[in-house]
Design a protein around this motif. Structure first.
Motif, PDB file in Angstrom:
ATOM      1  N   TYR A  38       0.836  -1.202   0.000  1.00 39.24           N
ATOM      2  CA  TYR A  38       0.000   0.000   0.000  1.00 39.24           C
ATOM      3  C   TYR A  38       0.871   1.252   0.000  1.00 39.24           C
ATOM      4  CZ  TYR A  38      -3.629  -3.209   1.597  1.00 39.24           C
ATOM      5  OH  TYR A  38      -4.503  -4.255   1.705  1.00 39.24           O
ATOM      6  N   TRP A  39       0.529   2.209  -0.856  1.00 44.43           N
ATOM      7  CA  TRP A  39       1.107   3.535  -0.832  1.00 44.43           C
ATOM      8  C   TRP A  39      -0.009   4.460  -0.368  1.00 44.43           C
ATOM      9  CZ3 TRP A  39       2.592  -0.227  -4.118  1.00 44.43           C
ATOM     10  CH2 TRP A  39       3.969  -0.440  -4.253  1.00 44.43           C
ATOM     11  N   LEU A  40       0.259   5.233   0.684  1.00 43.14           N
ATOM     12  CA  LEU A  40      -0.758   6.032   1.357  1.00 43.14           C
ATOM     13  C   LEU A  40      -0.351   7.498   1.384  1.00 43.14           C
ATOM     14  CD1 LEU A  40      -0.944   3.674   4.448  1.00 43.14           C
ATOM     15  CD2 LEU A  40      -2.503   3.639   2.491  1.00 43.14           C
ATOM     16  N   ILE A  41      -1.362   8.385   1.498  1.00 41.09           N
ATOM     17  CA  ILE A  41      -1.088   9.811   1.626  1.00 41.09           C
ATOM     18  C   ILE A  41      -2.109  10.422   2.574  1.00 41.09           C
ATOM     19  CG2 ILE A  41      -2.502  10.522  -0.357  1.00 41.09           C
ATOM     20  CD1 ILE A  41      -0.216  12.547  -1.022  1.00 41.09           C
ATOM     21  N   ARG A  42      -1.685  11.387   3.353  1.00 43.92           N
ATOM     22  CA  ARG A  42      -2.599  12.106   4.244  1.00 43.92           C
ATOM     23  C   ARG A  42      -3.435  13.088   3.416  1.00 43.92           C
ATOM     24  NH1 ARG A  42       1.798  11.524   7.978  1.00 43.92           N
ATOM     25  NH2 ARG A  42       1.027  10.260   9.719  1.00 43.92           N
ATOM     26  N   PRO A  43      -4.642  13.403   3.857  1.00 47.84           N
ATOM     27  CA  PRO A  43      -5.524  14.294   3.086  1.00 47.84           C
ATOM     28  C   PRO A  43      -4.894  15.643   2.739  1.00 47.84           C
ATOM     29  CG  PRO A  43      -6.757  13.269   4.864  1.00 47.84           C
ATOM     30  CD  PRO A  43      -5.315  12.892   5.069  1.00 47.84           C
ATOM     31  N   GLU A  44      -4.159  16.234   3.672  1.00 47.35           N
ATOM     32  CA  GLU A  44      -3.543  17.539   3.384  1.00 47.35           C
ATOM     33  C   GLU A  44      -2.448  17.421   2.325  1.00 47.35           C
ATOM     34  OE1 GLU A  44      -1.738  15.950   7.261  1.00 47.35           O
ATOM     35  OE2 GLU A  44      -3.747  16.121   6.436  1.00 47.35           O
ATOM     36  N   GLY A  45      -1.737  16.318   2.288  1.00 50.46           N
ATOM     37  CA  GLY A  45      -0.736  16.094   1.245  1.00 50.46           C
ATOM     38  C   GLY A  45      -1.382  15.917  -0.111  1.00 50.46           C
ATOM     39  N   LEU A  46      -2.481  15.179  -0.142  1.00 54.08           N
ATOM     40  CA  LEU A  46      -3.208  14.980  -1.400  1.00 54.08           C
ATOM     41  C   LEU A  46      -3.777  16.292  -1.914  1.00 54.08           C
ATOM     42  CD1 LEU A  46      -4.239  12.976  -3.511  1.00 54.08           C
ATOM     43  CD2 LEU A  46      -6.227  12.581  -2.038  1.00 54.08           C
ATOM     44  N   ALA A  47      -4.355  17.092  -1.031  1.00 53.39           N
ATOM     45  CA  ALA A  47      -4.943  18.378  -1.426  1.00 53.39           C
ATOM     46  C   ALA A  47      -3.891  19.316  -2.010  1.00 53.39           C
ATOM     47  CB  ALA A  47      -5.630  19.033  -0.228  1.00 53.39           C
ATOM     48  N   ALA A  48      -2.654  19.203  -1.528  1.00 58.34           N
ATOM     49  CA  ALA A  48      -1.566  20.069  -1.998  1.00 58.34           C
ATOM     50  C   ALA A  48      -0.752  19.422  -3.121  1.00 58.34           C
ATOM     51  CB  ALA A  48      -0.639  20.404  -0.827  1.00 58.34           C
ATOM     52  N   ASN A  49      -1.237  18.276  -3.664  1.00 55.60           N
ATOM     53  CA  ASN A  49      -0.466  17.516  -4.659  1.00 55.60           C
ATOM     54  C   ASN A  49       0.935  17.213  -4.149  1.00 55.60           C
ATOM     55  OD1 ASN A  49      -2.461  17.250  -6.656  1.00 55.60           O
ATOM     56  ND2 ASN A  49      -2.060  19.326  -7.373  1.00 55.60           N
ATOM     57  N   GLY A  50       1.055  16.957  -2.852  1.00 50.54           N
ATOM     58  CA  GLY A  50       2.344  16.710  -2.211  1.00 50.54           C
ATOM     59  C   GLY A  50       2.694  15.236  -2.216  1.00 50.54           C
ATOM     60  N   PHE A  51       2.874  14.666  -3.388  1.00 53.03           N
ATOM     61  CA  PHE A  51       3.119  13.235  -3.488  1.00 53.03           C
ATOM     62  C   PHE A  51       4.491  12.820  -2.969  1.00 53.03           C
ATOM     63  CE2 PHE A  51      -0.446  13.888  -6.300  1.00 53.03           C
ATOM     64  CZ  PHE A  51      -1.283  12.867  -5.894  1.00 53.03           C
ATOM     65  N   GLU A  52       5.356  13.788  -2.646  1.00 52.92           N
ATOM     66  CA  GLU A  52       6.623  13.434  -2.007  1.00 52.92           C
ATOM     67  C   GLU A  52       6.390  12.957  -0.577  1.00 52.92           C
ATOM     68  OE1 GLU A  52       5.771  17.681  -1.160  1.00 52.92           O
ATOM     69  OE2 GLU A  52       5.843  16.534  -3.003  1.00 52.92           O
ATOM     70  N   SER A  53       5.175  13.152  -0.049  1.00 53.79           N
ATOM     71  CA  SER A  53       4.865  12.708   1.311  1.00 53.79           C
ATOM     72  C   SER A  53       4.148  11.360   1.347  1.00 53.79           C
ATOM     73  CB  SER A  53       4.011  13.767   2.019  1.00 53.79           C
ATOM     74  OG  SER A  53       2.745  13.892   1.392  1.00 53.79           O
TER      75      SER A  53
END
Length: 61
Positions: A38-53
């Motif tokens: 699984y590759w996961l992202i927090r909602p704030e990272g997704l909203a900011a297109n912060g795929f480095e997180s």
């Protein structure tokens, strides 16, 4: 992905799945005894297109 953060703790509870890859015998991919990646992202990272997180975790049966 420039860097990978591996997590196996409860921090993954507040994330969304970016990619999920399960074991497939026909494709000759097996993660442990039938697990999943699984590759996961927090909602704030997704909203900011912060795929480095993006975080990575896996589960094994």
């Amino acid at each position: 992905m420039a860097s990978t953060h591996v997590t196996t703790d409860a921090s993954a509870a507040s994330t969304s799945k970016v990619v999920a890859r399960g074991s497939e015998g026909d494709a000759d991919t097996m993660w442990g005894d039938g697990g999943a990646l699984y590759w996961l992202i927090r909602p704030e990272g997704l909203a900011a297109n912060g795929f480095e997180s993006v975080m990575f975790t896996w589960q094994c049966c």
